[in-house]
Design a protein around this motif. Structure first.
Motif, PDB file in Angstrom:
ATOM      1  N   THR A  13       0.830  -1.210   0.000  1.00 18.09           N
ATOM      2  CA  THR A  13       0.000   0.000   0.000  1.00 18.09           C
ATOM      3  C   THR A  13       0.860   1.254   0.000  1.00 18.09           C
ATOM      4  O   THR A  13       0.554   2.236  -0.684  1.00 18.09           O
ATOM      5  N   ILE A  14       1.942   1.221   0.755  1.00 17.79           N
ATOM      6  CA  ILE A  14       2.804   2.407   0.866  1.00 17.79           C
ATOM      7  C   ILE A  14       3.547   2.665  -0.438  1.00 17.79           C
ATOM      8  O   ILE A  14       3.574   3.788  -0.944  1.00 17.79           O
ATOM      9  N   THR A  15       4.158   1.627  -0.982  1.00 10.72           N
ATOM     10  CA  THR A  15       5.057   1.829  -2.123  1.00 10.72           C
ATOM     11  C   THR A  15       4.368   1.748  -3.469  1.00 10.72           C
ATOM     12  O   THR A  15       4.889   2.283  -4.454  1.00 10.72           O
ATOM     13  N   ALA A  16       3.234   1.084  -3.559  1.00  9.06           N
ATOM     14  CA  ALA A  16       2.619   0.858  -4.869  1.00  9.06           C
ATOM     15  C   ALA A  16       1.211   1.405  -4.981  1.00  9.06           C
ATOM     16  O   ALA A  16       0.484   1.036  -5.898  1.00  9.06           O
ATOM     17  N   ARG A  17       0.822   2.275  -4.061  1.00  6.73           N
ATOM     18  CA  ARG A  17      -0.538   2.783  -4.167  1.00  6.73           C
ATOM     19  C   ARG A  17      -0.703   4.207  -3.661  1.00  6.73           C
ATOM     20  O   ARG A  17      -1.235   5.056  -4.374  1.00  6.73           O
ATOM     21  N   SER A  18      -0.242   4.508  -2.459  1.00  6.65           N
ATOM     22  CA  SER A  18      -0.681   5.730  -1.787  1.00  6.65           C
ATOM     23  C   SER A  18       0.329   6.874  -1.782  1.00  6.65           C
ATOM     24  O   SER A  18      -0.071   8.029  -1.706  1.00  6.65           O
ATOM     25  N   LEU A  19       1.622   6.580  -1.799  1.00  7.14           N
ATOM     26  CA  LEU A  19       2.628   7.640  -1.694  1.00  7.14           C
ATOM     27  C   LEU A  19       3.241   7.940  -3.058  1.00  7.14           C
ATOM     28  O   LEU A  19       3.546   7.020  -3.820  1.00  7.14           O
ATOM     29  N   PRO A  20       3.456   9.216  -3.369  1.00  7.90           N
ATOM     30  CA  PRO A  20       4.060   9.564  -4.659  1.00  7.90           C
ATOM     31  C   PRO A  20       5.576   9.387  -4.632  1.00  7.90           C
ATOM     32  O   PRO A  20       6.208   9.457  -3.583  1.00  7.90           O
TER      33      PRO A  20
END
Length: 749
Positions: A32-39
């Motif tokens: 979720t952190i690396t592949a979805r929510s953070l630019p």
């Protein structure tokens, strides 16, 4: 079926449940952190946005090409790169096209892509899109091996890990997202200011955040507005990467002639839906929360125009607007939390590290593109070298080609050619043998040789790299200059005016009213001070009747005491009128189920009250401690289990004694000074009981004696002057009351 059981048992893992759950949750969280929510810090994009732009590029949806249906783009994205729902992908695409969401849109939309009122975009089968110039700049260099590629989820395609283009998208368009255990919130900024700061940091790597803030004044929102955050707070936010900014709507006074005026709102704060904002303003009028506001109208078309009309021409415009800023979303706080992916790892960075690391990425891209170009030039120079040898020995070349069995081998041996050069000579057309072609090849060879020399110098010299980056950034600044539509600053920087707000009560016209509340909690306010004795004749709902009636002013505050010890505050001017049955109190305050109203009265500043529970515990409290700010009220007395708040009485000036009588019909009198004054709590024991609880309590002046009404409706009272027999210490049992004391055990005064 039984034969399958041994095979199934081989797949069973014996592991602690918490360890297995933790391991799997960690994988989900990282995804979720690396592949979805953070630019990503380098291009400011999340994977879904990057895949959208990449798919549009492969469809050749350039700014000079025709639009294509959004459904076509979304289909390619979810089929090749992003195996998620089409609705979420289309929502991401819509945001890239909204000029009120992005400072510089990356998608040029045609059709209904939503609006600032909060209306949704049309379905993807109706809308069309293509790329913008900024998106092309962001992807510039993808064909030059400037960034790594990776295979897609099904292994059939390739996609870039990051975009290489020289466009500071992270800070220009900002980002927002919620991951697992962390979030990001980066407001948009002005592209010219970001480029200027990058140029300064490029030439002065040791510059601090304060130096960069000479160029970056603060966020620059697509919807404009006025930033009223103090400069020192802005500096701290950019230095740490965390903070917030106060953003206000832009407004101006419009003269209507004859001394009248209105206020025009021309820009609303970022991400505030205009439709909901109008509802907020309208509710202030209907609920009478702002008496100096008369009307609000939405006259917007493509431009925002909200018309606010004051109650009278004597209202101060600054006071009205400051009140609206406090009560509505005409003023909001925009958070700053620059949590981004830096080399695949999340972290909160300040302004300088973000720009510095972006410049490092651009330097790496410049080197990768230069090496790619140099490789292409070297390959072409190799071919050109062979062709020039062929032109110098044209007759021999022709003879070998015509007569030799293995022309390629003989050409390589005769003229010392490489395999590539010999193949190029054999592939020449006859028309290329003209003299003009030889001149063109000679000139091309010279130009490419010079370009290759410059590229080798660039790759070896960091100073040359800095010079090239500065030139490219300057060109970008020219394209988005401060005089262009996209480069012009939209959000103004200003200090909040020091306006002294007038309390809401002071804005209300003072008028006498009579407040009536029924036994079932229906409340109303009649104009004027009516005869309280006549309130019994008023109409009530069937099965209901009068409970509380008292005089007040529209500028007063009404305090409601509930049996659970909570106190609520009402404004009389917002109470329903005297016609009809009124409205239930439960619609105005959050009264718990089963809780009853103990008392309703007008708040009297700087006075004290006596609070007592049914189990005989109580204390004194200052009236200011009873005022509540919200519908939930304020917990003042905390009755013990099985008991409730039973008595709320004013303590008159000069009162020095407390009289309490229990359900066991025993009276006790003790000094008021023995009763503590608290802000909240259970209180102390007033009287001791073996059975039952307290019936009533009051304070009085010892020298005047204790009075109570006589029965029969005569209106006469009886006073017991000598109370020595009943006087004792607090928490004593007491004695039977004097002859003639009311049978209901109530002082009733």
């Amino acid at each position: 079926m039984a034969s399958l059981i041994p095979d199934m048992e081989q797949n069973i893992l014996d592991a602690p449940f918490d360890a297995a759950l933790g391991e799997r949750y960690l994988v989900y969280a990282l995804s979720t952190i690396t592949a979805r929510s953070l630019p990503d810090l380098r291009d400011g994009l999340k994977p879904v946005h990057r895949r959208l732009l990449w798919a549009m590029r492969l469809l050749r949806l350039n700014p000079d090409q025709a639009y294509k249906k959004c459904a076509r783009v979304v289909g390619d994205v979810i089929g090749k790169y992003h195996p998620h729902g089409d609705a979420s992908v289309y929502d991401a695409m819509v945001r890239l096209a909204q000029d009120f969401a992005l400072r510089v849109p990356l998608v040029d939309g045609q059709g209904n892509f939503g609006n600032i009122d909060g209306d949704n975009a049309a379905a993807m089968r109706y809308t069309e899109a293509r790329l913008t110039d900024a998106a092309i700049r962001l992807m510039d260099g993808l064909d030059e091996e400037s960034v790594p590629f990776r295979t897609t989820y099904n292994g059939e395609e390739e996609e870039p890990e990051v975009f290489p283009g020289l466009f500071p998208n992270l800070l220009v368009n900002g980002a927002a997202g919620i991951a697992v255990g962390m979030a990001t919130s980066i407001p948009p900024h002005n592209p010219v200011e970001i480029v200027d700061a990058a140029l300064h940091l490029l030439h002065q790597p040791d510059a601090d955040t304060a130096a960069l803030l000479q160029f970056v004044g603060g966020p620059d929102f697509p919807t404009g507005g006025v930033l009223v955050e103090p400069p020192e707070s802005i500096a701290e936010a950019y230095a740490t990467g965390r903070g917030s900014f106060r953003l206000r709507a832009r407004w101006a006074v419009e003269d209507q002639g004859r001394g009248t005026w209105t206020i025009i709102i021309s820009e609303v704060p970022y991400q505030v839906l205009k439709g909901k904002l109008i509802e907020q303003l309208a509710s202030l009028i209907t609920e009478k929360k702002l008496p100096i506001l008369a009307d609000v109208a939405d006259e917007s078309d493509e431009a925002v125009r909200i018309v606010i009309t004051p109650k009278s021409r004597n209202v101060d415009a600054d006071v009205l607007m400051e009140s609206l800023f406090k009560l509505t979303d005409l003023e909001v706080r925009v958070p700053l939390n620059m949590n981004v992916l830096d080399e695949g790892r999340p972290g909160v960075l300040g302004l300088k590290p973000v720009i510095a690391k972006w410049l490092v990425h651009q330097r790496e891209v410049l080197l990768a593109r230069s090496r790619y170009r140099l490789g292409r030039i070297d390959a072409r120079l190799e071919v050109l070298g062979g062709l020039l040898k062929a032109y110098l020995n044209l007759d021999e070349v022709i003879r070998i080609i015509r007569e030799a069995d293995d022309a390629k081998a003989e050409l390589k041996a005769a003229f010392d050619l490489t395999d590539v050069q010999a193949e190029a000579i054999l592939n020449m057309r006859l028309r290329s043998l003209r003299k003009l072609e030889e001149i063109e090849i000679t000139l091309e060879n010279k130009a490419l040789t010079e370009e290759a020399r410059g590229l080798r110098t660039l790759i070896a010299d960091p100073a040359k790299q800095t010079e090239r980056l500065a030139a490219d950034l300057t060109a970008l600044r020219t394209a988005y200059g401060p005089t262009t539509a996209l480069g012009r600053r939209r959000t103004s920087l200003a200090a909040a005016p020091q306006v002294k707000l007038v309390p809401i009560e002071a804005m209300i016209e003072k008028e006498p009213i009579t407040i009536i509340c029924s036994a079932k909690g229906w409340i109303r306010a009649m104009k004027g001070h009516a005869d309280l004795a006549g309130t019994d004749a008023l109409k009530f709902k069937e099965g209901d009747g009068p409970a509380f009636a008292f005089h007040a002013q529209t500028t007063d505050r009404i305090v409601v005491a509930a049996s659970d010890g909570r106190f609520y505050t009402l404004m009389p001017d917002r109470l329903p009128g005297g016609r009809g049955f009124g409205e239930p109190l439960r619609l105005m305050i959050d009264l718990a189920k089963g809780v009853e109203i103990v008392s309703i009265f007008t708040h009297q500043p700087e006075r004290r009250l006596l609070l007592a529970a049914s189990d005989g515990r109580g204390f004194q409290v200052d009236s200011a401690e009873l005022l509540a700010e919200t519908r939930k009220g304020k917990a003042v007395m905390n009755p013990r289990d099985g008991s409730r708040l039973a008595v709320v009485r004013w303590i008159a000036a000069g009162d020095d004694m407390v009289a309490v009588i229990g359900e066991n019909r025993k009276l006790l009198v003790f000094p008021l000074e023995e009763l503590p004054q608290l802000q909240k709590g259970q209180g102390v024991a007033l009287q001791k009981y073996k059975d039952g609880g307290m019936s009533d309590v009051r304070t009085f002046v010892m020298a005047d004696g204790l009075s109570w009404p006589m029965g029969g409706g005569s209106g006469r009272t009886r006073t017991e002057a000598d109370l020595t027999f009943w006087k004792g210490a607090r928490a004593s049992a007491g004695r039977m009351p004097p002859t003639g004391f009311p049978r209901d055990n109530k002082f009733s005064l």
